[in-house]
Enzyme design. Sequence first.
Site, PDB file in Angstrom:
ATOM      1  N   GLU A   1      49.562  17.643  34.978  1.00  0.00           N
ATOM      2  CA  GLU A   1      50.012  17.140  36.271  1.00  0.00           C
ATOM      3  C   GLU A   1      50.806  18.196  37.027  1.00  0.00           C
ATOM      4  O   GLU A   1      51.468  19.047  36.429  1.00  0.00           O
ATOM      5  CB  GLU A   1      50.850  15.872  36.095  1.00  0.00           C
ATOM      6  CG  GLU A   1      50.038  14.700  35.565  1.00  0.00           C
ATOM      7  CD  GLU A   1      50.816  13.401  35.490  1.00  0.00           C
ATOM      8  OE1 GLU A   1      50.166  12.341  35.552  1.00  0.00           O
ATOM      9  OE2 GLU A   1      52.059  13.438  35.372  1.00  0.00           O
TER      10      GLU A   1
ATOM     11  N   CYS B   1      55.386  21.977  42.257  1.00  0.00           N
ATOM     12  CA  CYS B   1      55.922  21.876  40.898  1.00  0.00           C
ATOM     13  C   CYS B   1      54.740  21.956  39.945  1.00  0.00           C
ATOM     14  O   CYS B   1      53.860  21.088  39.969  1.00  0.00           O
ATOM     15  CB  CYS B   1      56.671  20.563  40.723  1.00  0.00           C
ATOM     16  SG  CYS B   1      57.264  20.271  39.036  1.00  0.00           S
TER      17      CYS B   1
ATOM     18  N   CYS C   1      54.145  18.886  25.563  1.00  0.00           N
ATOM     19  CA  CYS C   1      55.373  19.641  25.291  1.00  0.00           C
ATOM     20  C   CYS C   1      55.801  19.382  23.854  1.00  0.00           C
ATOM     21  O   CYS C   1      55.551  18.303  23.301  1.00  0.00           O
ATOM     22  CB  CYS C   1      56.477  19.224  26.256  1.00  0.00           C
ATOM     23  SG  CYS C   1      57.979  20.235  26.148  1.00  0.00           S
TER      24      CYS C   1
ATOM     25  N   CYS D   1      62.585  16.203  24.396  1.00  0.00           N
ATOM     26  CA  CYS D   1      63.794  15.765  25.096  1.00  0.00           C
ATOM     27  C   CYS D   1      63.705  14.256  25.312  1.00  0.00           C
ATOM     28  O   CYS D   1      62.682  13.737  25.756  1.00  0.00           O
ATOM     29  CB  CYS D   1      63.930  16.489  26.428  1.00  0.00           C
ATOM     30  SG  CYS D   1      64.155  18.279  26.256  1.00  0.00           S
TER      31      CYS D   1
ATOM     32  N   CYS E   1      62.740  12.624  28.870  1.00  0.00           N
ATOM     33  CA  CYS E   1      61.600  13.186  29.590  1.00  0.00           C
ATOM     34  C   CYS E   1      60.295  12.605  29.056  1.00  0.00           C
ATOM     35  O   CYS E   1      60.033  12.656  27.849  1.00  0.00           O
ATOM     36  CB  CYS E   1      61.596  14.712  29.458  1.00  0.00           C
ATOM     37  SG  CYS E   1      60.181  15.521  30.241  1.00  0.00           S
TER      38      CYS E   1
ATOM     39  N   GLY F   1      55.678  20.862  29.999  1.00  0.00           N
ATOM     40  CA  GLY F   1      55.777  21.998  29.098  1.00  0.00           C
ATOM     41  C   GLY F   1      57.039  22.820  29.275  1.00  0.00           C
ATOM     42  O   GLY F   1      57.772  22.686  30.255  1.00  0.00           O
TER      43      GLY F   1
ATOM     44  N   SER G   1      67.997  23.601  32.147  1.00  0.00           N
ATOM     45  CA  SER G   1      68.196  22.155  32.032  1.00  0.00           C
ATOM     46  C   SER G   1      69.329  21.926  31.039  1.00  0.00           C
ATOM     47  O   SER G   1      69.106  21.932  29.826  1.00  0.00           O
ATOM     48  CB  SER G   1      66.907  21.480  31.555  1.00  0.00           C
ATOM     49  OG  SER G   1      65.903  21.589  32.533  1.00  0.00           O
TER      50      SER G   1
ATOM     51  N   HIS H   1      72.380  19.374  31.204  1.00  0.00           N
ATOM     52  CA  HIS H   1      72.531  17.925  31.022  1.00  0.00           C
ATOM     53  C   HIS H   1      73.698  17.512  30.137  1.00  0.00           C
ATOM     54  O   HIS H   1      74.009  16.314  30.074  1.00  0.00           O
ATOM     55  CB  HIS H   1      71.235  17.288  30.516  1.00  0.00           C
ATOM     56  CG  HIS H   1      70.021  17.692  31.294  1.00  0.00           C
ATOM     57  ND1 HIS H   1      69.997  17.683  32.673  1.00  0.00           N
ATOM     58  CD2 HIS H   1      68.810  18.156  30.896  1.00  0.00           C
ATOM     59  CE1 HIS H   1      68.804  18.101  33.094  1.00  0.00           C
ATOM     60  NE2 HIS H   1      68.083  18.410  32.035  1.00  0.00           N
TER      61      HIS H   1
ATOM     62  N   ASN I   1      65.514   9.568  36.449  1.00  0.00           N
ATOM     63  CA  ASN I   1      64.323   8.807  36.798  1.00  0.00           C
ATOM     64  C   ASN I   1      63.840   8.060  35.560  1.00  0.00           C
ATOM     65  O   ASN I   1      63.391   8.693  34.596  1.00  0.00           O
ATOM     66  CB  ASN I   1      63.242   9.741  37.331  1.00  0.00           C
ATOM     67  CG  ASN I   1      63.736  10.544  38.523  1.00  0.00           C
ATOM     68  OD1 ASN I   1      64.089   9.975  39.550  1.00  0.00           O
ATOM     69  ND2 ASN I   1      63.795  11.863  38.382  1.00  0.00           N
TER      70      ASN I   1
ATOM     71  N   CYS J   1      61.309  14.130  38.626  1.00  0.00           N
ATOM     72  CA  CYS J   1      61.730  14.945  37.491  1.00  0.00           C
ATOM     73  C   CYS J   1      61.796  14.111  36.217  1.00  0.00           C
ATOM     74  O   CYS J   1      62.431  13.059  36.177  1.00  0.00           O
ATOM     75  CB  CYS J   1      63.097  15.553  37.795  1.00  0.00           C
ATOM     76  SG  CYS J   1      63.775  16.577  36.478  1.00  0.00           S
TER      77      CYS J   1
END
Length: 374
Positions: free
Chosen positions: A121, A134, A141, A145, A148, A192, A247, A249, A323, A366
């Site tokens: 995607e 993007c 992946c 995480c 995600c 990924g 990233s 967080h 999200n 995201c």
Amino acid sequence: MKFISIAGSLQYDYNDAQIIKYICTVNEIVEKKEIRNLSIEDLKGLLAVEGEPAFRAKQILEWLWMKSARTFDEMSNLPKALREKLNNRFTINAINIHQSQHSSDKTIKNTFRLFDNNIIEGVLIPTSERMTACVSSQVGCSLSCKFCATGYMDRKRNLDAGEIYDQVVLIDQQAKANYDIPLSNIVYMGMGEPLLNYANVMRSIDRLTAEDGLNMSPKRITVSTAGIAKMIKKLGDDQVKFNLALSLHAANDTKRNEIMPINEQNTLKALAEALKYYFLKTKNPVTYEYILFDNFNDSLEDAAELAKFCRHIPCKVNIIEYNPISFASYTNSEEDKTEAFAAFLKKQGVITNIRRSRGKDIDAACGQLAIKES
């Protein structure tokens, strides 16, 4: 061109009889190679065997990387006989848009079908300031995480440089067709971990930014990583010109371990050392991406830990709205806590932006990219 494929590598032989004998003996079917994986030196060598002038290699590469040719028949300034030979021996594994979804905020999510029927995607994100693609760097992946959607997929394979490049070309065409505006920015924030596909990611950026490629500014490109310390150092050694985003967080190892298992081998201390090395080599500031999860990493104590981490090198922080995904039970931090968190960072002298999600209604935001079809 007189060559055979032995154990997956390209071998040359000037003796027709030996080639014929070899093929007849083992009854080998020569597999077509993806021509975009060849360097100009590779092409010159192949063309020399065929008796073609060296400048043909430059013409071929211009068709592939400047004009984004998807077939050899498009290469109109090459002799027909040469185009036929290329077509017989090589392939251009161009990707295609399988499906597109349009968000109410004008974001467009694409599923791309690859030559081997894998699906990835990529997203077109239009705003008043920029038109951003993007793109993905892997099919799936391996980092897992917890927040995600892609992290809940298996990593099937890395993408070739040409497959990354094709996403940019197709999304650029989409931007022009839908909004009459070309792409201005590229972010490697799709499916990924880019730094686990280092060679292909770097080659794709080279082709996107080179004068004999798409000639985009590297300052318009951002590569986002979950944090692979040794590869961040390699970026420094390679003195990259594009932007780096981490990233983060959580600026606390216990919390970061909980949501990002990669932190167990790449602790905050290791990342800080790698980032210092990267900045020493490149002089490029870094962006820290920080998703605020309700009652997990959104307190003022968390903000203080983040501000302390930000002292290592020049940086800025993008606070990102969470999200939701079906695999996890996290929720987004409340608005007043988000504002207080950002205000605290700004008082500490940290450049801070609050980023609002785009394309959430079509699972394009995201952390939401994941293939739902079989």
